[in-house]
Design a protein around this motif. Structure first.
Motif, PDB file in Angstrom:
ATOM      1  N   PHE A  29       6.015   9.546  -7.349  1.00  0.00           N
ATOM      2  CA  PHE A  29       7.509   9.164  -6.795  1.00  0.00           C
ATOM      3  C   PHE A  29       7.842   7.790  -7.348  1.00  0.00           C
ATOM      4  O   PHE A  29       7.071   6.888  -7.447  1.00  0.00           O
ATOM      5  N   LYS A  30       9.079   7.754  -7.311  1.00  0.00           N
ATOM      6  CA  LYS A  30       9.628   6.297  -7.525  1.00  0.00           C
ATOM      7  C   LYS A  30       9.871   5.537  -6.394  1.00  0.00           C
ATOM      8  O   LYS A  30      10.060   6.185  -5.212  1.00  0.00           O
ATOM      9  N   PRO A  44      15.643  10.343  -1.139  1.00  0.00           N
ATOM     10  CA  PRO A  44      15.075   9.305  -0.636  1.00  0.00           C
ATOM     11  C   PRO A  44      14.751   9.298   0.700  1.00  0.00           C
ATOM     12  O   PRO A  44      15.109   9.734   1.578  1.00  0.00           O
ATOM     13  N   TYR A  45      13.457   8.438   0.688  1.00  0.00           N
ATOM     14  CA  TYR A  45      12.678   8.358   2.159  1.00  0.00           C
ATOM     15  C   TYR A  45      12.628   6.938   2.367  1.00  0.00           C
ATOM     16  O   TYR A  45      12.012   6.324   1.363  1.00  0.00           O
ATOM     17  N   GLU A  46      13.195   6.415   3.533  1.00  0.00           N
ATOM     18  CA  GLU A  46      13.017   4.905   3.805  1.00  0.00           C
ATOM     19  C   GLU A  46      11.588   5.010   4.698  1.00  0.00           C
ATOM     20  O   GLU A  46      11.732   5.586   5.680  1.00  0.00           O
ATOM     21  N   THR A  82      12.102   2.126   0.005  1.00  0.00           N
ATOM     22  CA  THR A  82      12.711   3.551  -0.118  1.00  0.00           C
ATOM     23  C   THR A  82      11.663   4.380  -1.197  1.00  0.00           C
ATOM     24  O   THR A  82      11.843   3.940  -2.621  1.00  0.00           O
ATOM     25  N   VAL A  83      11.296   5.460  -0.944  1.00  0.00           N
ATOM     26  CA  VAL A  83      10.612   6.601  -1.788  1.00  0.00           C
ATOM     27  C   VAL A  83      11.382   7.471  -2.420  1.00  0.00           C
ATOM     28  O   VAL A  83      12.064   8.141  -1.453  1.00  0.00           O
ATOM     29  N   GLU A 139       0.897  -1.113   0.174  1.00  0.00           N
ATOM     30  CA  GLU A 139      -0.100   0.073   0.052  1.00  0.00           C
ATOM     31  C   GLU A 139       0.817   1.163   0.092  1.00  0.00           C
ATOM     32  O   GLU A 139       0.771   2.232  -0.548  1.00  0.00           O
ATOM     33  N   THR A 140       1.915   1.085   0.805  1.00  0.00           N
ATOM     34  CA  THR A 140       2.871   2.550   0.776  1.00  0.00           C
ATOM     35  C   THR A 140       3.405   2.503  -0.549  1.00  0.00           C
ATOM     36  O   THR A 140       3.403   3.766  -1.211  1.00  0.00           O
ATOM     37  N   LYS A 141       3.937   1.515  -1.294  1.00  0.00           N
ATOM     38  CA  LYS A 141       4.324   1.564  -2.743  1.00  0.00           C
ATOM     39  C   LYS A 141       3.279   2.286  -3.561  1.00  0.00           C
ATOM     40  O   LYS A 141       3.610   3.165  -4.412  1.00  0.00           O
TER      41      LYS A 141
END
Length: 413
Positions: free
Chosen positions: A68-69, A88-90, A81-82, A58-60
């Motif tokens: 966002f990638k 980058p945000y983990e 990792t977004v 769901e985060t993805k």
């Protein structure tokens, strides 16, 4: 407590968009860990980690909907990792430990922020901040931030048996952020469980030790590591050599404007023995560059303080510039430490300071003769040509680099 006015990183649009997307439909996301801790301590903020009630898939989906990638860096353990506008945000789903193995736990995803906080290592690392800047503290981390006290969450032994690397992290975070004496319960637990450090991979051990040695002043942490027996466990080379030189090295770094250097600090607490440094590099699986630097330093002779500039350039030409810089720096540190009550030491400090300038800045001459030059004179490829080149190079060095190509080749006619 609200830190919105202190946390410029929190106002970044892409982070706010990500937090908002993860908070839709009754979910919630908060920044956690080092970014919150460092903001409260007034320290620079590096990586920004997010804890979320959304499951990894769901985060993805939500992050990708924002454009966002997403990289599934540890999706089986709840982490993706977004990458938002290059940053980058983990993002990790809230977790609870099901089973721990002293290294990596088996976890279950959850929605309980208290449980998620209590499974973390130290109180100062378990602080959360909402998108509006409100800090959430489930474990007493704010009080410890105020006192710069590093404490394990709950029972120290329990936290360590979940992951034995936390022993080294205890001293590493103390070096960077602690004050006074380390927490007594934490210190006692680290001393009791130190033998389990042998179960960790060499890469993890060296990574923590290198970060500790890179702290502005690691001397207090190293002292308590020695007192507890932890330092000998991971760095037996330091046992009979000592860590006393660290104090003077840190002081010299501050006085002379040197950047903290983890490898130089390591050299200050281990003996300059090439065989032992080779074994240390192999045991801790240092990079090839770090291994070469340690071994070259151990093999290099310390130049005499009165050595001329030309004499030092000869040593650099024939050996390793970095090894000589390291040797001279440590000798300068030692002389500075003795100079307060010793005029001769003060003079040596001045001499080593001069040598250091030369070692760091001198241009190293290039031998002006090549094999092609000798072949033009009739020499053929082979041992004899190599022998002649070495003879000419020795003459060139003996002249203090004064002989030029024409002078050198004239000696062959």
């Amino acid at each position: 407590m609200n830190i919105a006015d202190r946390a410029e990183w929190l106002a970044v649009l892409s982070l706010q968009q990500l937090l908002a997307a993860l908070a839709e439909d009754g979910e919630e996301a908060r920044v956690v860990g080092g970014a919150v801790r460092n903001t409260l301590l007034g320290e620079p903020v590096g990586d920004i980690d997010i804890a979320s009630t959304t499951l990894p898939e769901e985060t993805k989906a939500r992050a990708e909907k924002c454009g966002f990638k997403v990289v599934p860096t540890g999706i089986d353990h709840g982490t993706v990792t977004v990458v938002a506008h290059g940053v980058p945000y983990e993002v990790t789903t809230l977790r609870a430990d099901v089973e721990t193995h002293g290294r990596q736990a088996t976890v279950a995803f959850g929605r309980d922020w208290q449980v998620d906080a209590e499974r973390r290592d130290f109180t100062v690392n378990a602080l959360y901040v909402r998108a509006n800047g409100d800090v959430v503290d489930h474990v007493g981390g704010l009080a410890d931030i105020e006192k710069r006290e590093l404490r394990f969450i709950g029972d120290a032994e329990t936290r360590i048996t979940e992951d034995y690397l936390r022993i080294l992290r205890f001293f590493r975070f103390f070096a960077w952020y602690g004050s006074g004496r380390p927490d007594a319960a934490g210190l006692k637990a680290c001393a009791k469980l130190k033998s389990h450090l042998q179960t960790l991979s060499a890469e993890r051990v060296w990574s923590e030790l290198k970060k500790l040695l890179s702290a502005p002043d690691p001397s207090r942490a190293l002292l308590w590591m020695r007192q507890s027996g932890v330092l000998t466990q991971i760095l037996p080379e330091s046992e009979k050599w000592g860590i006393d030189a660290i104090h003077a090295l840190v002081r010299s770094e501050r006085d002379l404007g040197w950047k903290p250097d983890a490898l130089l600090r390591l050299q200050a607490i281990v003996p300059p023995d090439a065989a032992r440094m080779a074994e240390l590099g192999k045991r801790l699986r240092l990079s090839n560059a770090d291994k070469a630097r340690l071994e070259s330093w151990a093999l290099a002779d310390l130049p005499k303080p009165e050595l001329s500039e030309t004499g030092l350039v000869k040593l650099i030409y024939s050996g390793s510039r970095q090894a000589l810089v390291d040797r001279i720096k440590l000798a300068l540190v030692s002389a500075r430490g003795e100079a307060e009550n010793d005029n001769q030491a003060m003079m040596r400090a001045g001499q080593y300071s001069r040598l250091l300038d030369v070692a760091e800045q001198a241009d190293i001459p290039v031998f002006p003769v090549s094999g092609a030059d000798l072949m033009k004179l009739g020499f053929e490829k082979g041992p004899e040509l190599g022998k002649q080149l070495k003879t000419l190079e020795a003459a060139w060095l003996a002249s203090g680099f004064e002989l030029n190509k024409e002078n050198l080749l004239a000696t062959l006619s």
